[in-house]
Scaffold this motif. Structure first.
Motif, PDB file in Angstrom:
ATOM      1  N   THR A 182      15.970  20.070  -5.693  1.00 46.27           N
ATOM      2  CA  THR A 182      15.336  18.928  -6.354  1.00 46.27           C
ATOM      3  C   THR A 182      15.732  17.644  -5.649  1.00 46.27           C
ATOM      4  O   THR A 182      16.906  17.433  -5.335  1.00 46.27           O
ATOM      5  N   VAL A 183      14.740  16.812  -5.401  1.00 49.06           N
ATOM      6  CA  VAL A 183      14.965  15.488  -4.825  1.00 49.06           C
ATOM      7  C   VAL A 183      14.765  14.461  -5.940  1.00 49.06           C
ATOM      8  O   VAL A 183      13.740  14.474  -6.622  1.00 49.06           O
ATOM      9  N   TYR A 184      15.767  13.622  -6.125  1.00 51.23           N
ATOM     10  CA  TYR A 184      15.713  12.553  -7.125  1.00 51.23           C
ATOM     11  C   TYR A 184      15.592  11.228  -6.388  1.00 51.23           C
ATOM     12  O   TYR A 184      16.388  10.941  -5.499  1.00 51.23           O
ATOM     13  N   THR A 185      14.605  10.432  -6.764  1.00 50.49           N
ATOM     14  CA  THR A 185      14.510   9.070  -6.249  1.00 50.49           C
ATOM     15  C   THR A 185      14.563   8.122  -7.432  1.00 50.49           C
ATOM     16  O   THR A 185      13.781   8.252  -8.375  1.00 50.49           O
ATOM     17  N   GLY A 186      15.519   7.211  -7.369  1.00 48.69           N
ATOM     18  CA  GLY A 186      15.680   6.210  -8.411  1.00 48.69           C
ATOM     19  C   GLY A 186      15.198   4.861  -7.918  1.00 48.69           C
ATOM     20  O   GLY A 186      15.411   4.520  -6.749  1.00 48.69           O
ATOM     21  N   VAL A 187      14.544   4.119  -8.796  1.00 44.60           N
ATOM     22  CA  VAL A 187      14.033   2.787  -8.451  1.00 44.60           C
ATOM     23  C   VAL A 187      14.454   1.810  -9.550  1.00 44.60           C
ATOM     24  O   VAL A 187      14.354   2.128 -10.738  1.00 44.60           O
ATOM     25  N   VAL A 188      14.913   0.643  -9.119  1.00 43.53           N
ATOM     26  CA  VAL A 188      15.286  -0.426 -10.047  1.00 43.53           C
ATOM     27  C   VAL A 188      14.538  -1.687  -9.647  1.00 43.53           C
ATOM     28  O   VAL A 188      14.578  -2.101  -8.489  1.00 43.53           O
ATOM     29  N   LEU A 189      13.840  -2.273 -10.618  1.00 45.85           N
ATOM     30  CA  LEU A 189      13.193  -3.572 -10.452  1.00 45.85           C
ATOM     31  C   LEU A 189      14.043  -4.572 -11.223  1.00 45.85           C
ATOM     32  O   LEU A 189      14.377  -4.340 -12.392  1.00 45.85           O
ATOM     33  N   MET A 190      14.380  -5.701 -10.588  1.00 41.27           N
ATOM     34  CA  MET A 190      15.309  -6.632 -11.215  1.00 41.27           C
ATOM     35  C   MET A 190      14.905  -8.072 -10.922  1.00 41.27           C
ATOM     36  O   MET A 190      14.561  -8.410  -9.786  1.00 41.27           O
ATOM     37  N   ARG A 191      14.942  -8.869 -11.970  1.00 46.25           N
ATOM     38  CA  ARG A 191      14.807 -10.328 -11.817  1.00 46.25           C
ATOM     39  C   ARG A 191      15.600 -10.959 -12.942  1.00 46.25           C
ATOM     40  O   ARG A 191      15.282 -10.769 -14.121  1.00 46.25           O
ATOM     41  N   GLY A 192      16.632 -11.694 -12.585  1.00 46.14           N
ATOM     42  CA  GLY A 192      17.497 -12.287 -13.602  1.00 46.14           C
ATOM     43  C   GLY A 192      18.087 -11.194 -14.480  1.00 46.14           C
ATOM     44  O   GLY A 192      18.640 -10.215 -13.986  1.00 46.14           O
ATOM     45  N   GLN A 193      17.918 -11.348 -15.788  1.00 43.71           N
ATOM     46  CA  GLN A 193      18.442 -10.350 -16.731  1.00 43.71           C
ATOM     47  C   GLN A 193      17.447  -9.224 -17.014  1.00 43.71           C
ATOM     48  O   GLN A 193      17.765  -8.265 -17.713  1.00 43.71           O
ATOM     49  N   GLU A 194      16.246  -9.363 -16.488  1.00 43.39           N
ATOM     50  CA  GLU A 194      15.208  -8.350 -16.729  1.00 43.39           C
ATOM     51  C   GLU A 194      15.333  -7.219 -15.709  1.00 43.39           C
ATOM     52  O   GLU A 194      15.424  -7.467 -14.510  1.00 43.39           O
ATOM     53  N   THR A 195      15.333  -5.990 -16.226  1.00 48.45           N
ATOM     54  CA  THR A 195      15.469  -4.823 -15.353  1.00 48.45           C
ATOM     55  C   THR A 195      14.591  -3.693 -15.862  1.00 48.45           C
ATOM     56  O   THR A 195      14.503  -3.465 -17.072  1.00 48.45           O
ATOM     57  N   VAL A 196      13.954  -3.002 -14.934  1.00 46.64           N
ATOM     58  CA  VAL A 196      13.218  -1.783 -15.238  1.00 46.64           C
ATOM     59  C   VAL A 196      13.740  -0.709 -14.290  1.00 46.64           C
ATOM     60  O   VAL A 196      13.894  -0.959 -13.087  1.00 46.64           O
ATOM     61  N   THR A 197      14.038   0.464 -14.830  1.00 49.35           N
ATOM     62  CA  THR A 197      14.510   1.564 -13.990  1.00 49.35           C
ATOM     63  C   THR A 197      13.656   2.800 -14.245  1.00 49.35           C
ATOM     64  O   THR A 197      13.149   3.001 -15.361  1.00 49.35           O
ATOM     65  N   PHE A 198      13.494   3.614 -13.206  1.00 48.53           N
ATOM     66  CA  PHE A 198      12.836   4.907 -13.378  1.00 48.53           C
ATOM     67  C   PHE A 198      13.257   5.853 -12.257  1.00 48.53           C
ATOM     68  O   PHE A 198      13.736   5.416 -11.213  1.00 48.53           O
ATOM     69  N   THR A 199      13.118   7.130 -12.534  1.00 47.44           N
ATOM     70  CA  THR A 199      13.395   8.140 -11.512  1.00 47.44           C
ATOM     71  C   THR A 199      12.198   9.071 -11.396  1.00 47.44           C
ATOM     72  O   THR A 199      11.448   9.268 -12.356  1.00 47.44           O
ATOM     73  N   ILE A 227      21.389  -7.868  -3.902  1.00 47.06           N
ATOM     74  CA  ILE A 227      20.394  -8.805  -3.373  1.00 47.06           C
ATOM     75  C   ILE A 227      19.940  -9.800  -4.447  1.00 47.06           C
ATOM     76  O   ILE A 227      19.732 -10.978  -4.168  1.00 47.06           O
ATOM     77  N   ALA A 228      19.832  -9.341  -5.699  1.00 46.70           N
ATOM     78  CA  ALA A 228      19.411 -10.238  -6.789  1.00 46.70           C
ATOM     79  C   ALA A 228      20.404 -11.382  -6.984  1.00 46.70           C
ATOM     80  O   ALA A 228      20.008 -12.491  -7.358  1.00 46.70           O
ATOM     81  N   ALA A 229      21.689 -11.136  -6.711  1.00 45.18           N
ATOM     82  CA  ALA A 229      22.694 -12.200  -6.830  1.00 45.18           C
ATOM     83  C   ALA A 229      22.425 -13.318  -5.823  1.00 45.18           C
ATOM     84  O   ALA A 229      22.727 -14.489  -6.082  1.00 45.18           O
ATOM     85  N   LYS A 230      21.842 -12.968  -4.686  1.00 48.77           N
ATOM     86  CA  LYS A 230      21.554 -13.957  -3.638  1.00 48.77           C
ATOM     87  C   LYS A 230      20.189 -14.618  -3.826  1.00 48.77           C
ATOM     88  O   LYS A 230      19.948 -15.708  -3.314  1.00 48.77           O
ATOM     89  N   PHE A 231      19.283 -13.930  -4.523  1.00 40.18           N
ATOM     90  CA  PHE A 231      17.909 -14.424  -4.718  1.00 40.18           C
ATOM     91  C   PHE A 231      17.532 -14.285  -6.198  1.00 40.18           C
ATOM     92  O   PHE A 231      16.717 -13.436  -6.561  1.00 40.18           O
ATOM     93  N   PRO A 232      18.130 -15.117  -7.077  1.00 39.48           N
ATOM     94  CA  PRO A 232      17.955 -14.934  -8.523  1.00 39.48           C
ATOM     95  C   PRO A 232      16.532 -15.133  -9.040  1.00 39.48           C
ATOM     96  O   PRO A 232      16.200 -14.637 -10.109  1.00 39.48           O
ATOM     97  N   GLU A 233      15.686 -15.824  -8.287  1.00 38.72           N
ATOM     98  CA  GLU A 233      14.314 -16.056  -8.740  1.00 38.72           C
ATOM     99  C   GLU A 233      13.344 -14.984  -8.253  1.00 38.72           C
ATOM    100  O   GLU A 233      12.184 -14.957  -8.653  1.00 38.72           O
ATOM    101  N   ALA A 234      13.804 -14.117  -7.372  1.00 38.92           N
ATOM    102  CA  ALA A 234      12.933 -13.086  -6.793  1.00 38.92           C
ATOM    103  C   ALA A 234      12.942 -11.816  -7.642  1.00 38.92           C
ATOM    104  O   ALA A 234      13.866 -11.566  -8.419  1.00 38.92           O
ATOM    105  N   VAL A 235      11.902 -11.021  -7.465  1.00 35.22           N
ATOM    106  CA  VAL A 235      11.894  -9.665  -8.008  1.00 35.22           C
ATOM    107  C   VAL A 235      12.462  -8.774  -6.902  1.00 35.22           C
ATOM    108  O   VAL A 235      11.939  -8.737  -5.784  1.00 35.22           O
TER     109      VAL A 235
END
Length: 190
Positions: free
Chosen positions: A101-118, A57-65
């Motif tokens: 155990t249930v693992y939920t992964g989340v990635v926040l992305m905007r351009g080259q900036e990325t934050v990940t957590f589980t 989705i980030a490839a289609k909306f590069p200015e969005a988070v």
């Protein structure tokens, strides 16, 4: 700040949980093929899938988070979404009377900036009878959910105990996401 926020998911559960956050957002389901991720380590796999969804989705909306998320149920192996009633019943039998155990992964992305957590949450099931399993498998509920159950719906009747974030099991750890998103958005303020 008027930065567009996009949830890269078609999950009605994630949409509902996102609406608890104090940010307007849009939904653009990702076309990322989850079957391309073959890692057997649940934490690695869940983050790779969440990242794949976000990147699509980030490839289609590069200015969005963009927010990508995925949830995996793990008990000795990754339990995906069942394709048949037999597969769903087998998964529920393997979870019966045990803790997984249930693992939920989340990635926040905007351009080259990325934050990940589980988030990891341990869920213990009561021992389940064949009748309980068969009755549940006869409903549509297990088939679009990892591990063949929805904790927020009929699968709630199986849960004896939970240790961790309930909302992560549903599909989105909203309390942590709020904090991570707030911090991430502040990176883009002038």
């Amino acid at each position: 700040m008027n930065m567009e926020i996009i949830l890269a998911s078609q999950s009605p559960r994630r949409k509902e949980l996102m609406s608890l956050l104090p940010y307007p957002f849009k939904i653009h389901p990702s076309a990322f093929d989850e079957s391309t991720v073959t890692d057997q380590d649940p934490e690695t796999a869940v983050l790779k899938i969440a990242e794949g969804k976000a990147m699509d989705i980030a490839a289609k909306f590069p200015e969005a988070v963009v927010i990508g998320s995925d949830t995996i149920v793990y008990q000795e192996k990754i339990l995906g979404k069942p394709k048949t009633a037999e597969e769903a019943a087998d998964m529920l039998k393997s979870l019966s009377g045990r803790t997984h155990t249930v693992y939920t992964g989340v990635v926040l992305m905007r351009g080259q900036e990325t934050v990940t957590f589980t988030e990891q949450t341990d869920v213990t099931f009561w021992p389940l009878s064949d009748e309980e399993i068969n009755n549940y498998v006869a409903t549509p509920d297990p088939y679009d959910k990892a591990g063949a159950y929805g904790i927020q719906s009929g699968g709630a009747l199986f849960v004896k105990a939970i240790r961790g974030d309930y909302y992560a099991v549903v599909g989105l750890p909203v309390a942590r996401l709020k904090r991570e998103l707030q911090s991430f958005l502040s990176c883009f303020q002038p």
